[in-house]
Design a protein around this motif. Structure first.
Motif, PDB file in Angstrom:
ATOM      1  N   THR A   1      34.362  32.109  47.821  1.00  0.00           N
ATOM      2  CA  THR A   1      33.580  31.263  49.366  1.00  0.00           C
ATOM      3  C   THR A   1      35.203  32.091  50.284  1.00  0.00           C
ATOM      4  N   HIS A   2      35.030  33.121  51.646  1.00  0.00           N
ATOM      5  CA  HIS A   2      35.645  33.440  52.123  1.00  0.00           C
ATOM      6  C   HIS A   2      35.668  31.693  53.045  1.00  0.00           C
ATOM      7  N   ASP A   3      34.224  31.495  53.351  1.00  0.00           N
ATOM      8  CA  ASP A   3      33.718  30.868  54.949  1.00  0.00           C
ATOM      9  C   ASP A   3      34.368  29.236  54.958  1.00  0.00           C
TER      10      ASP A   3
ATOM     11  N   LEU B   1      30.561  37.849  31.219  1.00  0.00           N
ATOM     12  CA  LEU B   1      30.151  39.059  31.547  1.00  0.00           C
ATOM     13  C   LEU B   1      31.605  40.180  31.268  1.00  0.00           C
ATOM     14  N   ARG B   2      32.356  39.752  31.316  1.00  0.00           N
ATOM     15  CA  ARG B   2      34.388  40.688  30.861  1.00  0.00           C
ATOM     16  C   ARG B   2      34.436  38.976  29.656  1.00  0.00           C
ATOM     17  N   THR B   3      34.893  40.418  28.778  1.00  0.00           N
ATOM     18  CA  THR B   3      35.410  39.905  27.539  1.00  0.00           C
ATOM     19  C   THR B   3      37.098  39.557  28.176  1.00  0.00           C
TER      20      THR B   3
ATOM     21  N   ASP C   1      28.918  33.855  44.071  1.00  0.00           N
ATOM     22  CA  ASP C   1      29.897  34.698  44.793  1.00  0.00           C
ATOM     23  C   ASP C   1      29.160  34.984  45.999  1.00  0.00           C
ATOM     24  N   GLU C   2      30.451  34.476  46.618  1.00  0.00           N
ATOM     25  CA  GLU C   2      30.412  33.972  47.664  1.00  0.00           C
ATOM     26  C   GLU C   2      28.407  34.323  48.064  1.00  0.00           C
ATOM     27  N   PRO C   3      28.284  33.037  48.134  1.00  0.00           N
ATOM     28  CA  PRO C   3      26.716  32.923  48.139  1.00  0.00           C
ATOM     29  C   PRO C   3      26.091  32.858  49.699  1.00  0.00           C
TER      30      PRO C   3
ATOM     31  N   ARG D   1      46.669  51.341  33.689  1.00  0.00           N
ATOM     32  CA  ARG D   1      46.270  49.630  33.473  1.00  0.00           C
ATOM     33  C   ARG D   1      47.419  49.168  34.660  1.00  0.00           C
ATOM     34  N   LYS D   2      46.097  48.410  34.503  1.00  0.00           N
ATOM     35  CA  LYS D   2      46.872  47.566  35.884  1.00  0.00           C
ATOM     36  C   LYS D   2      46.372  45.915  35.721  1.00  0.00           C
ATOM     37  N   GLN D   3      47.358  46.034  36.181  1.00  0.00           N
ATOM     38  CA  GLN D   3      47.145  43.675  35.647  1.00  0.00           C
ATOM     39  C   GLN D   3      46.037  42.991  37.004  1.00  0.00           C
ATOM     40  N   ALA D   4      45.264  42.052  37.287  1.00  0.00           N
ATOM     41  CA  ALA D   4      44.107  41.656  38.011  1.00  0.00           C
ATOM     42  C   ALA D   4      44.256  40.660  37.639  1.00  0.00           C
ATOM     43  N   LEU D   5      43.956  39.606  36.855  1.00  0.00           N
ATOM     44  CA  LEU D   5      44.289  38.161  36.697  1.00  0.00           C
ATOM     45  C   LEU D   5      46.360  37.763  35.118  1.00  0.00           C
TER      46      LEU D   5
ATOM     47  N   GLY E   1      40.517  33.611  48.237  1.00  0.00           N
ATOM     48  CA  GLY E   1      42.023  33.860  48.265  1.00  0.00           C
ATOM     49  C   GLY E   1      41.247  35.720  48.787  1.00  0.00           C
ATOM     50  N   PRO E   2      42.961  36.138  49.776  1.00  0.00           N
ATOM     51  CA  PRO E   2      42.528  37.586  50.012  1.00  0.00           C
ATOM     52  C   PRO E   2      41.515  38.053  48.842  1.00  0.00           C
ATOM     53  N   SER E   3      40.757  39.418  49.451  1.00  0.00           N
ATOM     54  CA  SER E   3      39.938  40.345  48.947  1.00  0.00           C
ATOM     55  C   SER E   3      41.558  40.722  48.102  1.00  0.00           C
ATOM     56  N   GLY E   4      40.804  41.348  46.904  1.00  0.00           N
ATOM     57  CA  GLY E   4      40.488  41.899  45.922  1.00  0.00           C
ATOM     58  C   GLY E   4      42.207  40.653  45.197  1.00  0.00           C
ATOM     59  N   SER E   5      42.341  39.709  45.567  1.00  0.00           N
ATOM     60  CA  SER E   5      42.421  39.021  44.753  1.00  0.00           C
ATOM     61  C   SER E   5      42.313  38.390  43.325  1.00  0.00           C
ATOM     62  N   GLY E   6      41.162  39.240  42.444  1.00  0.00           N
ATOM     63  CA  GLY E   6      40.913  38.618  41.450  1.00  0.00           C
ATOM     64  C   GLY E   6      39.858  37.446  41.135  1.00  0.00           C
ATOM     65  N   LYS E   7      38.609  37.015  43.207  1.00  0.00           N
ATOM     66  CA  LYS E   7      38.019  35.593  42.664  1.00  0.00           C
ATOM     67  C   LYS E   7      37.201  36.622  41.135  1.00  0.00           C
ATOM     68  N   THR E   8      36.113  37.490  41.720  1.00  0.00           N
ATOM     69  CA  THR E   8      35.061  37.553  41.207  1.00  0.00           C
ATOM     70  C   THR E   8      35.346  38.229  39.543  1.00  0.00           C
ATOM     71  N   THR E   9      36.480  38.698  39.444  1.00  0.00           N
ATOM     72  CA  THR E   9      36.775  38.973  38.037  1.00  0.00           C
ATOM     73  C   THR E   9      37.049  38.026  37.372  1.00  0.00           C
TER      74      THR E   9
HETATM   75  N1  LIG Z   1      35.983  47.568  37.887  1.00  0.00           N
HETATM   76  C1  LIG Z   1      36.765  47.533  37.981  1.00  0.00           C
HETATM   77  N2  LIG Z   1      37.867  48.824  38.087  1.00  0.00           N
HETATM   78  C2  LIG Z   1      38.984  48.600  37.562  1.00  0.00           C
HETATM   79  N3  LIG Z   1      40.064  47.615  39.075  1.00  0.00           N
HETATM   80  C3  LIG Z   1      39.083  47.113  39.048  1.00  0.00           C
HETATM   81  C4  LIG Z   1      37.993  46.778  39.068  1.00  0.00           C
HETATM   82  N4  LIG Z   1      37.123  46.235  39.580  1.00  0.00           N
HETATM   83  C5  LIG Z   1      38.135  45.345  40.693  1.00  0.00           C
HETATM   84  N5  LIG Z   1      39.299  45.732  40.513  1.00  0.00           N
HETATM   85  C6  LIG Z   1      40.709  45.678  40.665  1.00  0.00           C
HETATM   86  O1  LIG Z   1      41.060  44.249  40.557  1.00  0.00           O
HETATM   87  C7  LIG Z   1      41.533  43.520  41.671  1.00  0.00           C
HETATM   88  C8  LIG Z   1      40.550  42.299  41.698  1.00  0.00           C
HETATM   89  O2  LIG Z   1      39.340  42.600  41.626  1.00  0.00           O
HETATM   90  P1  LIG Z   1      38.326  41.991  42.321  1.00  0.00           P
HETATM   91  O3  LIG Z   1      36.853  42.429  42.417  1.00  0.00           O
HETATM   92  O4  LIG Z   1      38.016  40.715  41.129  1.00  0.00           O
HETATM   93  O5  LIG Z   1      38.567  40.928  43.840  1.00  0.00           O
HETATM   94  P2  LIG Z   1      38.531  39.526  44.670  1.00  0.00           P
HETATM   95  O6  LIG Z   1      39.181  38.511  45.103  1.00  0.00           O
HETATM   96  O7  LIG Z   1      37.147  39.439  44.581  1.00  0.00           O
HETATM   97  O8  LIG Z   1      37.946  40.587  45.983  1.00  0.00           O
HETATM   98  P3  LIG Z   1      36.545  40.392  47.435  1.00  0.00           P
HETATM   99  O9  LIG Z   1      36.999  39.883  48.016  1.00  0.00           O
HETATM  100  O10 LIG Z   1      37.042  41.869  48.007  1.00  0.00           O
HETATM  101  O11 LIG Z   1      35.324  41.167  47.205  1.00  0.00           O
HETATM  102  C9  LIG Z   1      41.363  44.662  42.840  1.00  0.00           C
HETATM  103  O12 LIG Z   1      42.862  45.586  42.229  1.00  0.00           O
HETATM  104  C10 LIG Z   1      40.584  45.302  42.330  1.00  0.00           C
HETATM  105  O13 LIG Z   1      40.717  46.894  42.988  1.00  0.00           O
END
Ligand SMILES: Nc1ncnc2c1ncn2[C@@H]1O[C@H](COP(=O)(O)OP(=O)(O)OP(=O)(O)O)[C@@H](O)[C@H]1O
Ligand SMILES: [Mg+2]
Length: 263
Positions: A218-220, A76-78, A185-187, A39-43, A60-68
């Protein structure tokens, strides 16, 4: 209402707007991926208000949780902990059919346009048309495609359209039911500079006309000027929350802190 000016904020502290004017209200949101030891906390403890009609850019940087973050707001997620209200309705505890209903009120635009290759532009948009209001599905699809400058491409399939045109079809699909909330999401990620600019200008114009709220990842940094507000996430935490009105009056936009947009 922008709570925090250009100051860095810590999750959890946010001024309260009149809740009836809020498109999205988030309190102490935590989200985790995986279970048990994995288990890893994303937000982490995100609290934010998005007033109706606001255009907010999330960066925010890649992996910072924007899409989540966007996918939670889009039902789309609970979410695991906290409270999340979309157009006044609490998502926590909703049944699947209620969540589907919430999703119907939201226009989604993704980086990849996700069009069906075997369908024409019009048919792709028609797929999304909810049967309500006046006009046939075709009429409504064509109306919005025309509005997006695609009147001569209505019956073309995606492989005969440019990247910008495909993204405009995707936008038409998101807008055809006149949603109160658009999640993008990054349109512009797959588009050249001019097409990206055209797409965000159209989103801005249509959002203003339809009084809808836009949350756009966006990263733009060439399109930041469409935003009313810029939110920066770092490692799943709310790093800063900047009102553009306040900021632009105090600073030259060219002097925006470049660290905010570092990938
Ligand atoms: N389905 C998943 N299962 C496990 N970990 C996930 C999953 N989706 C995302 N993560 C993790 O959650 C964190 C946030 O991911 P997220 O996709 O929200 O980042 P992001 O800011 O949208 O990145 P990017 O700019 O690359 O799109 C990252 O550490 C990612 O590895
Ligand atoms: Mg992402």
């Amino acid at each position: 209402m922008e709570a925090n000016g250009s100051q860095p904020v810590s999750g959890g502290s946010v001024a309260i707007a009149n809740t009836s004017d809020l498109a999205v209200q988030i309190r102490h949101l935590n989200y985790y991926f995986g279970q048990g030891e994995l288990r890893k906390q994303a937000l982490f403890d995100i609290s934010l208000d998005f007033p109706c009609g606001q255009i907010a850019i999330i960066t925010g940087p890649s992996g910072s949780g924007k899409t989540t973050f966007l996918s939670l707001i889009g039902a789309l997620r609970t979410l695991h902990e906290g409270s999340l209200k979309v157009m006044g309705r609490e998502l926590v505890g909703m049944s699947n059919s209620q969540l589907v209903e919430v999703r119907r009120g939201i226009g989604f635009i993704f980086q990849a346009h996700n069009l069906f290759e075997s369908l024409t532009a019009s048919q792709n948009v028609e797929m999304a048309v909810e049967l309500m209001g006046n006009g046939s599905k075709r009429e409504r699809a064509v109306t919005v495609l025309k509005r997006l400058g695609l009147e001569n491409r209505v019956d073309y399939k995606p492989n005969s359209l440019s990247g910008g045109q495909k993204q405009r079809v995707a936008i038409a699909r998101a807008l055809v039911n006149q949603p109160q909330l658009i999640l993008a999401d990054e349109p512009t990620a797959a588009l050249d500079k001019q097409s990206g600019r055209d797409v965000v200008n159209l989103m801005q114009q249509l959002a203003r006309e339809q009084q809808c709220t836009i949350l756009m990842v966006t990263h733009d940094n060439r399109i930041l000027d469409v935003a009313d507000r810029i939110i920066n996430l770092v490692d799943g935490r709310l790093e800063s929350d900047t009102s553009m009105n306040e900021f632009v009056t105090a600073h030259d936009p060219k002097n925006l802190d470049p660290r905010m947009f570092m990938l």
